[in-house]
Enzyme design. Structure first.
Site, mmCIF file in Angstrom:
data_model
loop_
_atom_site.group_PDB
_atom_site.id
_atom_site.type_symbol
_atom_site.label_atom_id
_atom_site.label_comp_id
_atom_site.label_asym_id
_atom_site.label_seq_id
_atom_site.Cartn_x
_atom_site.Cartn_y
_atom_site.Cartn_z
ATOM 1 N N HIS A 1 0.856 -1.189 0.000
ATOM 2 C CA HIS A 1 0.000 0.000 0.000
ATOM 3 C C HIS A 1 0.888 1.235 0.000
ATOM 4 O O HIS A 1 2.097 1.136 0.218
ATOM 5 C CB HIS A 1 -0.867 -0.018 1.266
ATOM 6 C CG HIS A 1 -0.011 -0.186 2.469
ATOM 7 N ND1 HIS A 1 0.182 -1.409 3.078
ATOM 8 C CD2 HIS A 1 0.798 0.682 3.112
ATOM 9 C CE1 HIS A 1 1.056 -1.271 4.052
ATOM 10 N NE2 HIS A 1 1.451 -0.012 4.098
ATOM 11 N N HIS B 1 6.016 6.121 -1.547
ATOM 12 C CA HIS B 1 6.631 4.877 -2.016
ATOM 13 C C HIS B 1 5.744 3.695 -1.667
ATOM 14 O O HIS B 1 4.855 3.807 -0.804
ATOM 15 C CB HIS B 1 7.999 4.689 -1.341
ATOM 16 C CG HIS B 1 7.879 4.495 0.144
ATOM 17 N ND1 HIS B 1 7.759 5.557 1.022
ATOM 18 C CD2 HIS B 1 7.792 3.370 0.909
ATOM 19 C CE1 HIS B 1 7.629 5.087 2.249
ATOM 20 N NE2 HIS B 1 7.635 3.769 2.211
#
Ligand code: 3AM
Length: 187
Positions: A41, A128
């Site tokens: 995620h 990220h």
């Protein structure tokens, strides 16, 4: 208490591409705790341990933010390591696309949750997708070379249409993330 964080989900097509790059990197050896692709995620804010009673106001704040947020597009692109390629503790996939909207959303989450007692993040936001966490120094050079060879990595673009409040259960075999609340963008 519930260990909670706010994040964006990635679609299955992206999860598959992440599984493929993981497969190539796994061949390089090394001691890495690879995140299961279906658990990857994009974290917007880590909340830490919160009481059960504080979940509804958090959900309400995210809902209000989402009611004035428009969907936007992101695309997984490139890869690297935190804190650096040399030290390599976290292996990540980068993001491209509407980074302005993403930063705006991050700021919106910070501002929405601040009145509930969550301090503003003082570190710069480095969006990220965490692919793995390095556990030992063995075969590190090989892993670094593998990651350098993947610099051109790209996956399919996807639309971000909601933010998700997750619960994180730490387990020896890796954390389990359970969505507690989804706030759909309404603009
Ligand atoms: O999946 P990533 O790495 O983006 O690293 C943790 C993970 O993000 C991060 O919260 C996400 C869900 O666990 N996290 C864990 N502890 C943290 C902390 N103390 C943290 N982020 C900031 N501060």
């Amino acid at each position: 208490m519930i260990r909670a964080f706010v994040a964006l989900e990635v679609p299955e097509t992206v999860q598959e591409a992440l599984g493929q790059i993981q497969g190539r990197l796994k061949k390089m050896g090394g001691s890495v705790g690879w995140v299961r692709p279906d658990r990857v995620h994009l974290t917007l804010k880590f909340l830490g341990s919160v009481s059960e009673e504080s979940i509804p106001p958090i959900a309400e704040a995210l809902k209000e933010l989402s009611s004035r947020t428009a969907p936007f597009e992101l695309r997984p692109k490139g890869c690297g390591a935190f804190p650096s390629m040399k030290q390599m503790r976290v292996i990540w996939i980068g993001l491209a696309g509407d980074m302005k909207a993403l930063s705006g959303l991050k700021k919106g989450v910070e501002e929405a949750l601040r009145p509930l007692g969550f301090p503003l993040e003082d570190r710069p936001f480095k969006p990220h997708l965490t692919l793995g966490r390095v556990k030992g120094r063995q075969r590190l050079r090989s892993l670094q070379e593998g990651l350098l060879a993947e610099q051109a990595f790209e996956a399919e673009a996807f639309d971000v249409r909601e933010v998700v409040l997750y619960k994180s259960d730490l387990r020896p075999e890796g954390a389990i993330y359970t969505p507690l609340f989804r706030a759909s963008f309404n603009l």
